[in-house]
Design a protein around this motif. Structure first.
Motif, short mmCIF file in Angstrom:
data_model
loop_
_atom_site.label_atom_id
_atom_site.label_comp_id
_atom_site.label_asym_id
_atom_site.label_seq_id
_atom_site.Cartn_x
_atom_site.Cartn_y
_atom_site.Cartn_z
N PRO A 1 -5.45 10.89 6.12
CA PRO A 1 -4.28 10.00 6.65
C PRO A 1 -4.37 8.77 7.13
O PRO A 1 -3.86 7.74 6.59
CB PRO A 1 -3.85 11.02 7.80
CG PRO A 1 -4.31 12.31 7.79
CD PRO A 1 -5.84 12.05 6.90
N ALA A 2 -5.58 8.31 7.69
CA ALA A 2 -6.09 6.99 8.13
C ALA A 2 -6.02 6.01 6.95
O ALA A 2 -5.30 5.04 6.78
CB ALA A 2 -7.16 6.84 8.94
N ASN A 3 -6.91 6.72 5.75
CA ASN A 3 -7.06 5.79 4.63
C ASN A 3 -5.64 5.64 3.86
O ASN A 3 -5.48 4.55 3.49
CB ASN A 3 -7.82 6.73 3.52
CG ASN A 3 -9.32 6.62 3.75
OD1 ASN A 3 -9.72 5.83 4.80
ND2 ASN A 3 -9.79 7.70 3.37
N LYS A 4 -4.86 6.62 3.88
CA LYS A 4 -3.36 6.39 3.30
C LYS A 4 -2.72 5.59 4.04
O LYS A 4 -1.90 4.51 3.35
CB LYS A 4 -2.63 7.84 3.37
CG LYS A 4 -1.42 7.60 2.38
CD LYS A 4 -0.72 9.01 2.80
CE LYS A 4 0.49 8.75 3.95
NZ LYS A 4 1.25 9.84 4.12
N LEU A 5 -2.63 5.33 5.30
CA LEU A 5 -1.73 4.51 6.02
C LEU A 5 -1.98 3.20 6.22
O LEU A 5 -1.38 2.41 6.29
CB LEU A 5 -1.60 5.22 7.49
CG LEU A 5 -0.61 6.43 7.62
CD1 LEU A 5 -0.62 7.25 8.75
CD2 LEU A 5 0.80 6.20 7.26
N VAL A 6 -3.53 3.17 6.14
CA VAL A 6 -3.91 1.80 6.22
C VAL A 6 -3.69 0.84 4.95
O VAL A 6 -2.94 -0.17 5.12
CB VAL A 6 -5.61 1.62 6.32
CG1 VAL A 6 -6.20 0.25 5.84
CG2 VAL A 6 -5.91 1.80 7.70
N ALA A 7 -3.61 1.61 3.66
CA ALA A 7 -3.23 1.15 2.35
C ALA A 7 -1.76 0.78 2.40
O ALA A 7 -1.45 -0.15 1.98
CB ALA A 7 -3.68 2.10 1.47
N LYS B 1 -6.97 -3.37 4.19
CA LYS B 1 -8.18 -2.83 3.48
C LYS B 1 -9.32 -2.69 4.17
O LYS B 1 -9.74 -3.67 5.01
CB LYS B 1 -8.21 -4.08 2.42
CG LYS B 1 -9.37 -4.04 1.30
CD LYS B 1 -9.47 -5.52 0.63
CE LYS B 1 -11.09 -5.48 0.37
NZ LYS B 1 -11.29 -6.80 -0.14
N TYR B 2 -10.11 -1.77 4.00
CA TYR B 2 -11.29 -1.64 4.73
C TYR B 2 -12.30 -2.56 4.04
O TYR B 2 -12.54 -2.60 3.14
CB TYR B 2 -11.99 -0.10 4.62
CG TYR B 2 -11.29 0.93 5.49
CD1 TYR B 2 -11.52 0.98 6.78
CD2 TYR B 2 -9.95 1.67 5.01
CE1 TYR B 2 -10.80 1.91 7.59
CE2 TYR B 2 -9.52 2.69 5.70
CZ TYR B 2 -9.97 2.77 7.06
OH TYR B 2 -9.15 3.52 7.75
N TRP C 1 -5.81 -7.09 7.33
CA TRP C 1 -4.38 -6.84 7.41
C TRP C 1 -4.05 -8.05 6.87
O TRP C 1 -4.35 -9.32 7.20
CB TRP C 1 -4.02 -6.55 8.75
CG TRP C 1 -4.42 -5.25 9.58
CD1 TRP C 1 -5.63 -5.26 10.50
CD2 TRP C 1 -4.28 -3.99 9.41
NE1 TRP C 1 -5.72 -3.91 10.73
CE2 TRP C 1 -4.94 -3.11 9.87
CE3 TRP C 1 -3.33 -3.31 8.56
CZ2 TRP C 1 -4.91 -1.82 9.99
CZ3 TRP C 1 -3.18 -2.15 8.24
CH2 TRP C 1 -4.00 -1.30 9.08
N PRO C 2 -2.65 -7.93 6.24
CA PRO C 2 -2.11 -9.18 5.75
C PRO C 2 -1.26 -9.88 6.74
O PRO C 2 -0.75 -10.87 6.53
CB PRO C 2 -0.93 -8.57 4.77
CG PRO C 2 -0.81 -7.16 5.21
CD PRO C 2 -2.10 -6.79 5.66
N ASP D 1 2.06 -2.21 13.24
CA ASP D 1 3.04 -1.19 12.71
C ASP D 1 2.18 0.19 12.42
O ASP D 1 2.50 1.20 12.40
CB ASP D 1 3.74 -1.67 11.52
CG ASP D 1 4.94 -2.76 11.87
OD1 ASP D 1 5.43 -2.65 13.12
OD2 ASP D 1 5.34 -3.40 10.81
N PHE D 2 1.10 0.07 11.88
CA PHE D 2 0.03 1.02 11.47
C PHE D 2 -0.17 1.90 12.63
O PHE D 2 -0.04 2.95 12.53
CB PHE D 2 -1.07 0.36 10.87
CG PHE D 2 -2.35 1.40 10.97
CD1 PHE D 2 -2.34 2.51 10.06
CD2 PHE D 2 -3.48 1.17 11.82
CE1 PHE D 2 -3.30 3.24 10.16
CE2 PHE D 2 -4.56 2.06 11.76
CZ PHE D 2 -4.42 3.17 11.05
#
Length: 102
Positions: A24-30, A35-36, A61-62, A69-70
């Motif tokens: 879930p963290a990977n999905k939500l970060v993207a 980007k890690y 983060w952009p 928000d994440f």
């Protein structure tokens, strides 16, 4: 827009949360444009003293809002709770700028 970086130091006190956290963290970060940059236990202290965390994590983060928000996403909140309850964690949000540049 200015780039922001999440810099985390995480030392798990239990690993019960880890398997359910990563996906879930990977999905939500993207999803929030993150980007890690680094997610590793390969780090060394070059200066200072103190205990080193098990993991160091850097997320690009952009924008500041994307990072906020994440962190507030209802899908992420239970995973954040599990991580903070199952680890010693420090999370810093750093603006990508040089205040000391001349």
């Amino acid at each position: 827009m200015t780039t922001y970086y999440s810099v985390l130091e995480v030392t798990p006190t239990t690993d019960e949360w880890v398997a359910d956290y990563i996906g879930p963290a990977n999905k939500l970060v993207a999803q929030y444009g993150g980007k890690y940059v680094a997610r590793t236990n390969s780090h060394e202290r070059l200066e200072g003293q103190g205990e080193d965390p098990a993991l160091r994590i850097i997320i690009e983060w952009p924008s500041r809002q994307a990072a906020v928000d994440f962190m507030r996403d209802p899908e992420y909140v239970p995973h954040l709770k599990a991580r903070t309850e199952g680890s010693v964690s420090h999370h810093y949000l750093i603006e990508g700028k040089d205040d000391l540049a001349s």
